[in-house]
Design an enzyme around this catalytic site. Sequence first.
Site, short mmCIF file in Angstrom:
data_model
loop_
_atom_site.label_atom_id
_atom_site.label_comp_id
_atom_site.label_asym_id
_atom_site.label_seq_id
_atom_site.Cartn_x
_atom_site.Cartn_y
_atom_site.Cartn_z
N ASP A 464 -19.32 -9.05 -24.25
CA ASP A 464 -18.08 -10.03 -24.19
C ASP A 464 -18.55 -10.08 -22.46
O ASP A 464 -18.70 -9.23 -22.51
CB ASP A 464 -16.72 -8.80 -24.52
CG ASP A 464 -15.39 -10.24 -24.13
OD1 ASP A 464 -15.44 -10.85 -22.86
OD2 ASP A 464 -14.20 -10.14 -24.61
N ARG A 475 -1.71 -6.70 -23.55
CA ARG A 475 -1.89 -6.43 -25.12
C ARG A 475 -3.33 -5.75 -25.36
O ARG A 475 -3.86 -5.59 -26.35
CB ARG A 475 -2.07 -7.78 -25.21
CG ARG A 475 -2.84 -8.28 -24.94
CD ARG A 475 -2.13 -10.11 -25.17
NE ARG A 475 -3.52 -10.97 -24.45
CZ ARG A 475 -3.39 -11.48 -23.10
NH1 ARG A 475 -2.82 -10.58 -22.52
NH2 ARG A 475 -4.55 -11.80 -22.81
N LYS A 488 -15.22 -5.88 -20.21
CA LYS A 488 -14.69 -5.77 -20.81
C LYS A 488 -15.41 -4.74 -22.23
O LYS A 488 -15.17 -4.12 -22.59
CB LYS A 488 -14.31 -6.75 -21.54
CG LYS A 488 -13.14 -7.26 -20.85
CD LYS A 488 -12.74 -8.97 -21.65
CE LYS A 488 -11.58 -9.63 -21.09
NZ LYS A 488 -10.65 -10.82 -21.79
N ASP A 536 -11.77 -16.32 -28.37
CA ASP A 536 -10.54 -17.63 -28.55
C ASP A 536 -10.35 -18.94 -28.25
O ASP A 536 -10.31 -19.78 -27.45
CB ASP A 536 -9.75 -16.62 -27.15
CG ASP A 536 -11.09 -17.11 -26.45
OD1 ASP A 536 -12.22 -17.04 -26.14
OD2 ASP A 536 -10.26 -16.01 -24.51
N CYS A 592 -3.24 -44.41 -19.65
CA CYS A 592 -1.75 -45.34 -19.11
C CYS A 592 -0.52 -44.09 -19.58
O CYS A 592 0.17 -44.51 -17.87
CB CYS A 592 -2.12 -46.86 -19.72
SG CYS A 592 -1.35 -46.58 -21.48
#
Length: 1017
Positions: A464, A475, A488, A536, A592
């Site tokens: 990571d 979490r 990490k 992710d 637009c």
Amino acid sequence: MSKPMDVEQEPKIDDALYSRQLYALSHETMKKITSTSVLVVGLQGLGIEIVKDLSLAGVKSVTLYDKELVEIKDLSSQFYFSPEQVGKVGRADACFQKVVDLNNYVRIDVHNGELSDEFLKKFNVVVLANQPLALQLKVNEFCHANKIHFISVETRGVFGQLFNDFGEQFTITDTNGENPNAYMISSISQDKEGIVTVVEEQKLQLLDGDLVTFKEVNGMSALNDLPPQKIKTISPLTFSIGDTTNLPPYTSGGYVTEVKQPKVVDFKPLKNILESGENIFITDDFKFTQPTNLLAGFQAIHKFAEKNKHMPRPHNKEDANAVIEIAKGLLKKPDDELDEKMITQLSFGAQGDIVPMQAILGGITAQEVLKACSGKFTPIHQLAFFDSVECLPEDLETLPEEEFQPIGSRYDGQIITFGKTLQNKIENLNYFLVGAGAIGCEMLKNFAMMGLGAGPKGLVHVTDMDTIEKSNLNRQFLFRSSDIQQLKSQTAANAVRVMNPDLNVKAYSLRVGPDTESHYNEEFFNSLDGVCNALDNVEARLYMDSQCVYYGKPLLESGTLGTKGNTQVVVPHLTESYSSSRDPPEKGIPVCTLHNFPNAIEHTIQWARDTFEGLFKNNADNVNSYLTNPAYVQSLKTQNPFVRLETLASIKASLMDRPLDFNQCIAWARLKFEEYFNNNIEQLLYNFPKDMVTTTGTPFWSGPKRAPTPLKFDVENPLHLEFIVAAANLRAFNYGIKAETNIEVIQKQAANVIVPDFTPKKVKIQTSENEPAPSSNTQQAGGDAEDDQCDTILSQLPQPSEMAGYKINSIQFEKDDDTNHHIDFITATSNLRATNYAISPADKHKTKGIAGKIIPALVTTTAVVAGFVCIELIKVIQNKALEKYKSTFMNLGIPFFGFVEPIAAPKNKIREGWTWTLWDRFDVDGDITLKEFLDLFEKKHGLDISMLSCKVTLLYALFTDKKTKEERLKMKISQLYETLSKKPLPKDKKYLLLEICCNDTETGDDVDVPSVRYKYN
């Protein structure tokens, strides 16, 4: 024993910590959660999973109750016990300190007294994990009578059950957690039916009987003041609200919004449910007999344990037969048949303890606790059963009892369930975990408890490239506040080594992709038994999927979104790959709409985000490139003239109008306010007046087009001032000028800025997605005028040599720093534009979520998903048949669990009796000439090759001229590739992947064939 903390009347919610959870739950729900006290009885693997998830979720307090001494078998899934505590420390005391460290906002207590009535009254929710049935019944009876929410949950090997009793008249305030549906109105009829039609781009997701409210309706404006109206759906775009004949006719505008209705549910005590067999929640629609059998089976093993003072012995047929006899007497209906095989499996593993089931049942239970205390989402009503019998050994019943007997190991719970042989395989696996975020942390914990990679030949690789941020701590449970800014992967690896010192784990911080294939090379992939994605982003997922297909490795894939989660297992030569079926791309906002005709807050937030990027990043990057890259001006000539002119004009303004002090930054911000929220709006209304009608006679400003109103700057208006403060400070950062946050100073200076009057211009404005943008018209016309203007600007710009060493600080958007003015600017800019267009504004929290593309996340969902992934992993190790694997689709909020068989790898036919899938390829071993290669395929496979390529390099084609063809036929493939690609072959690789077009020599038909893996080294 407890952790001291200051308890306020209304706890303050730490937005930075709970950021991702707040997007799934809301601040209102979090307030209820932070006022909830929970008791958890039973602190083995299941109990600690519940405690971990509740602590991270941020309840007010968790009290731990388990006086039994730690056993060696507990270490199969209890990640906060250590071998040194076995036989010496009570379970609650043993894990107390590590639970305390999870979340400083949560009070943790240990209770070593009795479970008295007075003690139970202290709690809002009581959870019993793996407790005797007699205790479940006793505590539930008291809780039901005293309006205390009660949950009992247990796991036995691969089986689990969960029971909820939230009392009578329990109110669910939000059944699904989704944002209320809102629609733009196209028309409303003036008749008995009162038919409302929404604009075509939308599709109604409303049901008969739903309630809606109206706002901003013109003409029939009385609807705006009415209470919620009940509807009747008519078509995908229309619904009826009843008689509107007495109301004025509808003219334009308006929104209709769904009103969520609370739902009241009654819960019965456990005793009633066990006696009646009512209120069984179905978790798997394809397991028709599971509820009947497990309702009897779980009661039977408890009755057996009550009589024999122990749960059925591992793999003991005598005990299993006794349980079967008890279960037969517990069937509710005369025609119910007992599945003796299922009851035998339950009895064999009744003492089993596996971390995947603890993660699944623990995560679900923690989510049920949050539902109980908040009313958010629909609870399980009331008794649910789970099983993963597909991962048991195929020959379970015939294997010897000895295979499943405990050996005094930390893996005894898993040995009881799967046997020693499978345990040995698990320990000696080599796996690559890609990602050490939320799912990655849960997977590493599961690997550590399972012993995956803990054997002499085992190894877990984890990579990571990210560092730890505060919002991760809610979490990603392996990290603590002291780990912020650390890598990490390395931090997670260190944490799981503490959980299981035998775990062999190697941490990397290299991303996966073509640029790191020298590290994650053939030798690396060939050493692996499989890959587990914890990613992710889709790009990395697709890349890892392609690598797993190339190297023939299993892939475990998963993802979460709030309460929703999914898993997929990719098995070589059996299933399709991850990339075989993909979701359609997310629909973007038309340019637009974004630039001129926004009608929703999402449009103004995206416009503000783009404005931030243009002003504070792109402008700086362009200036720095101009000053440092000699080829930059030349490279601009490849862009269309309009874009080139815009870029050069911004470089000129950035260099020649650069501020010298903060007052000049304030002046710049004030002029930007005028440009964005007054002048541009005046220009739009100059081109398209409010009373303008189209060629068909309908008002131009109707349907999704909302007529804007220019804003007059008011230095006393907080929103106007917020824009000036944020914009000026960001401008100051660009130029290295000291920031200023004194509002009075900024306010005074902004009021004195001289602002030129607006003068309309003759410009063309794009009015629909199908109409070409002005810039593309310019390009088609040749852009001569723009070219001349570009030359003029270039002649005015200072030469890079005159500004050697000068640099503008480019600002990289960072959503999680509340002090950097990034979200302040985007919120103010978005809400000012929303004010222009009479769109309801959004607060900072909502703006941050949309601008930062924040994915709502819950630790409960993550834990459950990781558990399901590990169940599939156990099947992969055993080479199970296709029908044994399951892809999981779940939503803990509704709640819903869907299990489907993976799609088999599609077969492609070459000729009769010869098919291939994405997992197949031709292997050519050894460097040979092109002629030898062509002959090999003709003689061995009956294929006449007409074209041969490697990546973008064409190596051979039938249409090549004769002389060139003859030269190339003599060359070896490796030499041919190096010659034509003008690139040397890598020394650290062995293979090239070749693609061929060919005909069947027998029929002459074109045939699709797999790739060729060509060994050159």
